[in-house]
Design a protein around this motif. Structure first.
Motif, PDB file in Angstrom:
ATOM      1  N   CYS A 193       0.719  -1.093  -0.056  1.00  0.00           N
ATOM      2  CA  CYS A 193       0.147   0.075  -0.011  1.00  0.00           C
ATOM      3  C   CYS A 193       0.680   1.115   0.053  1.00  0.00           C
TER       4      CYS A 193
ATOM      5  N   VAL B  41      -4.439   7.206   0.815  1.00  0.00           N
ATOM      6  CA  VAL B  41      -3.760   6.068   0.075  1.00  0.00           C
ATOM      7  C   VAL B  41      -3.733   6.401  -1.537  1.00  0.00           C
TER       8      VAL B  41
ATOM      9  N   VAL C  47      -2.242   0.903  -4.488  1.00  0.00           N
ATOM     10  CA  VAL C  47      -2.124  -0.477  -3.994  1.00  0.00           C
ATOM     11  C   VAL C  47      -1.798  -1.597  -5.088  1.00  0.00           C
TER      12      VAL C  47
ATOM     13  N   ILE D  59      -8.555  -5.692  -4.824  1.00  0.00           N
ATOM     14  CA  ILE D  59      -7.954  -4.470  -5.475  1.00  0.00           C
ATOM     15  C   ILE D  59      -9.302  -3.505  -5.679  1.00  0.00           C
TER      16      ILE D  59
ATOM     17  N   GLU E 207     -11.870  -3.292  -4.093  1.00  0.00           N
ATOM     18  CA  GLU E 207     -12.349  -2.603  -2.933  1.00  0.00           C
ATOM     19  C   GLU E 207     -11.141  -1.598  -2.517  1.00  0.00           C
ATOM     20  N   CYS E 208      -9.839  -1.636  -2.704  1.00  0.00           N
ATOM     21  CA  CYS E 208      -8.999  -0.714  -2.642  1.00  0.00           C
ATOM     22  C   CYS E 208      -9.115   0.386  -3.604  1.00  0.00           C
TER      23      CYS E 208
ATOM     24  N   ALA F 108     -11.684   2.684  -2.076  1.00  0.00           N
ATOM     25  CA  ALA F 108     -11.242   3.424  -0.875  1.00  0.00           C
ATOM     26  C   ALA F 108     -10.589   4.609  -1.301  1.00  0.00           C
TER      27      ALA F 108
ATOM     28  N   LEU G 237      -8.160   2.485   6.261  1.00  0.00           N
ATOM     29  CA  LEU G 237      -8.404   1.076   5.337  1.00  0.00           C
ATOM     30  C   LEU G 237      -7.669  -0.015   6.331  1.00  0.00           C
TER      31      LEU G 237
END
Length: 67
Positions: free
Chosen positions: A4, A13, A16, A27, A29-30, A33, A43
């Motif tokens: 990250c 962030v 990732v 990925i 979900e990231c 985010a 996170l």
């Protein structure tokens, strides 16, 4: 395996990298985010549900029978 990248000053962030099984689910979900401006602290505290193996097998069989 996951890496990250985040802004040290703000904690936001920036990116990732994820390698491994279900990487595409994680990925996404990231990415959500990042779009929401989530911090690395937020996170790290998120709890996520994961569908079980039974669902994956059933889903695969349903897909194969349609195909």
């Amino acid at each position: 395996m996951a890496k990250c990248l985040f802004n040290k000053d703000t904690g936001k962030v920036l990116g990732v990298h994820i390698i491994g099984i279900h990487a595409s689910d994680l990925i996404q979900e990231c990415a959500n985010a990042i779009a929401a401006g989530t911090t690395v602290q937020e996170l790290s505290m998120m709890v996520r549900g994961r569908r079980g193996r039974r669902w994956e097998v059933r889903g695969r069989k349903e897909t194969e029978s349609r195909g």
